[in-house]
Design a protein around this motif. Structure first.
Motif, PDB file in Angstrom:
ATOM      1  N   TYR A  38       0.833  -1.205   0.000  1.00 27.95           N
ATOM      2  CA  TYR A  38       0.000   0.000   0.000  1.00 27.95           C
ATOM      3  C   TYR A  38       0.870   1.260   0.000  1.00 27.95           C
ATOM      4  O   TYR A  38       0.653   2.179  -0.784  1.00 27.95           O
ATOM      5  CB  TYR A  38      -0.929  -0.008   1.215  1.00 27.95           C
ATOM      6  N   VAL A  39       1.871   1.283   0.875  1.00 30.21           N
ATOM      7  CA  VAL A  39       2.763   2.447   0.957  1.00 30.21           C
ATOM      8  C   VAL A  39       3.498   2.641  -0.367  1.00 30.21           C
ATOM      9  O   VAL A  39       3.610   3.759  -0.878  1.00 30.21           O
ATOM     10  CB  VAL A  39       3.756   2.294   2.132  1.00 30.21           C
ATOM     11  N   ARG A  40       3.980   1.547  -0.945  1.00 31.13           N
ATOM     12  CA  ARG A  40       4.684   1.622  -2.223  1.00 31.13           C
ATOM     13  C   ARG A  40       3.763   2.186  -3.320  1.00 31.13           C
ATOM     14  O   ARG A  40       4.151   3.061  -4.089  1.00 31.13           O
ATOM     15  CB  ARG A  40       5.186   0.223  -2.610  1.00 31.13           C
ATOM     16  N   LEU A  41       2.523   1.700  -3.364  1.00 30.60           N
ATOM     17  CA  LEU A  41       1.569   2.180  -4.369  1.00 30.60           C
ATOM     18  C   LEU A  41       1.206   3.649  -4.142  1.00 30.60           C
ATOM     19  O   LEU A  41       1.088   4.422  -5.095  1.00 30.60           O
ATOM     20  CB  LEU A  41       0.304   1.319  -4.358  1.00 30.60           C
ATOM     21  N   ARG A  42       1.029   4.046  -2.881  1.00 33.14           N
ATOM     22  CA  ARG A  42       0.702   5.447  -2.581  1.00 33.14           C
ATOM     23  C   ARG A  42       1.849   6.371  -2.988  1.00 33.14           C
ATOM     24  O   ARG A  42       1.626   7.448  -3.536  1.00 33.14           O
ATOM     25  CB  ARG A  42       0.394   5.632  -1.090  1.00 33.14           C
ATOM     26  N   LEU A  43       3.075   5.960  -2.699  1.00 36.97           N
ATOM     27  CA  LEU A  43       4.228   6.767  -3.096  1.00 36.97           C
ATOM     28  C   LEU A  43       4.321   6.878  -4.610  1.00 36.97           C
ATOM     29  O   LEU A  43       4.571   7.956  -5.152  1.00 36.97           O
ATOM     30  CB  LEU A  43       5.521   6.174  -2.522  1.00 36.97           C
ATOM     31  N   ALA A  44       4.099   5.768  -5.298  1.00 36.79           N
ATOM     32  CA  ALA A  44       4.146   5.781  -6.766  1.00 36.79           C
ATOM     33  C   ALA A  44       3.040   6.668  -7.328  1.00 36.79           C
ATOM     34  O   ALA A  44       3.264   7.445  -8.262  1.00 36.79           O
ATOM     35  CB  ALA A  44       4.022   4.357  -7.309  1.00 36.79           C
ATOM     36  N   ALA A  45       1.838   6.586  -6.748  1.00 40.69           N
ATOM     37  CA  ALA A  45       0.718   7.412  -7.216  1.00 40.69           C
ATOM     38  C   ALA A  45       1.015   8.891  -6.980  1.00 40.69           C
ATOM     39  O   ALA A  45       0.747   9.738  -7.840  1.00 40.69           O
ATOM     40  CB  ALA A  45      -0.573   7.007  -6.504  1.00 40.69           C
ATOM     41  N   GLY A  46       1.586   9.215  -5.828  1.00 42.65           N
ATOM     42  CA  GLY A  46       1.938  10.608  -5.537  1.00 42.65           C
ATOM     43  C   GLY A  46       2.991  11.135  -6.494  1.00 42.65           C
ATOM     44  O   GLY A  46       2.905  12.262  -6.983  1.00 42.65           O
ATOM     45  N   LEU A  47       3.982  10.312  -6.775  1.00 45.46           N
ATOM     46  CA  LEU A  47       5.036  10.694  -7.708  1.00 45.46           C
ATOM     47  C   LEU A  47       4.463  10.905  -9.108  1.00 45.46           C
ATOM     48  O   LEU A  47       4.767  11.897  -9.780  1.00 45.46           O
ATOM     49  CB  LEU A  47       6.117   9.613  -7.727  1.00 45.46           C
ATOM     50  N   LEU A  48       3.608   9.995  -9.537  1.00 42.77           N
ATOM     51  CA  LEU A  48       2.966  10.125 -10.845  1.00 42.77           C
ATOM     52  C   LEU A  48       2.108  11.389 -10.907  1.00 42.77           C
ATOM     53  O   LEU A  48       2.150  12.132 -11.892  1.00 42.77           O
ATOM     54  CB  LEU A  48       2.115   8.887 -11.128  1.00 42.77           C
ATOM     55  N   ARG A  49       1.355  11.659  -9.845  1.00 41.70           N
ATOM     56  CA  ARG A  49       0.500  12.843  -9.802  1.00 41.70           C
ATOM     57  C   ARG A  49       1.343  14.122  -9.912  1.00 41.70           C
ATOM     58  O   ARG A  49       1.001  15.049 -10.629  1.00 41.70           O
ATOM     59  CB  ARG A  49      -0.320  12.837  -8.511  1.00 41.70           C
TER      60      ARG A  49
END
Length: 200
Positions: A38-49
């Motif tokens: 979850y943390v990995r996906l949230r970080l990736a989503a934030g970076l993409l955003r």
């Protein structure tokens, strides 16, 4: 002997406790793995955003960018820009961006601020259209009716600058706006014509 010990642990509950502890450890390990995912996906989503936002800002329509600059001035820096965004149904909308980073949709703006946004969009579009075309006058009639003095001054300054591109005809029946125009518009850019009332 082993069977006796097993029977005894079943009766005193230690076997169930060991089994429950093992299940708890397995559940905890699974939860940790899911939390890490979850943390990995949230970080990736934030970076993409952030990358998408940076790209959107860099490639934003020049008319919208110019409208944002004008809107900032017309609102006396209450807003710093205008941006395209999407509502909850993924429909494109415009938002005003404050210096704090707060974003305000058009429907949340006051009548005066909406008028300033419309004027900023119109002037930015006209600047683009007038580039290389025959000049036709810009005619505005009592557009400052919902503006306070500070925003009226700012708008008159913007219109005076716009008059370098084409003639601006500003109609009003409010004497206060004439006084403000005399204050802020350079004399070489201002000509006041008083129209007599028509009487039959």
């Amino acid at each position: 002997m082993g069977r006796l010990r097993s029977e005894q642990s079943r009766h005193d509950g230690t076997g169930e406790a060991v089994e429950a502890a093992q299940e708890a450890q397995e559940a905890l390990a699974a939860a940790r793995a899911q939390a890490e995912d979850y943390v990995r996906l949230r970080l990736a989503a934030g970076l993409l955003r952030r990358h998408l936002e940076r790209y959107r800002q860099q490639s934003q329509d020049p008319v919208l960018r110019r409208a944002g600059e004008l809107f900032s001035r017309l609102t006396a820096l209450s807003f710093v820009s205008v941006e395209a965004d999407f509502d909850d149904d993924d429909r494109p909308i415009l938002v005003g961006v404050r210096s704090s980073g707060g974003r305000l949709r058009v429907e949340g703006m006051s009548d005066g601020t909406r008028d300033q946004l419309f004027l900023a969009l119109r002037l930015a579009s006209l600047e683009r259209q007038l580039d290389g075309l025959a000049r036709i006058p810009l005619v505005v009639d009592d557009i400052l009716i919902n503006f306070d003095d500070e925003r009226s001054r700012a708008t008159l300054e913007v219109l005076a600058e716009f008059s370098r591109l084409t003639q601006v005809l500003f109609f009003t029946h409010h004497h206060r706006l004439l006084d403000l125009a005399v204050e802020v518009v350079p004399a070489e850019r201002l000509a006041i014509h008083r129209l007599e009332r028509y009487r039959s």
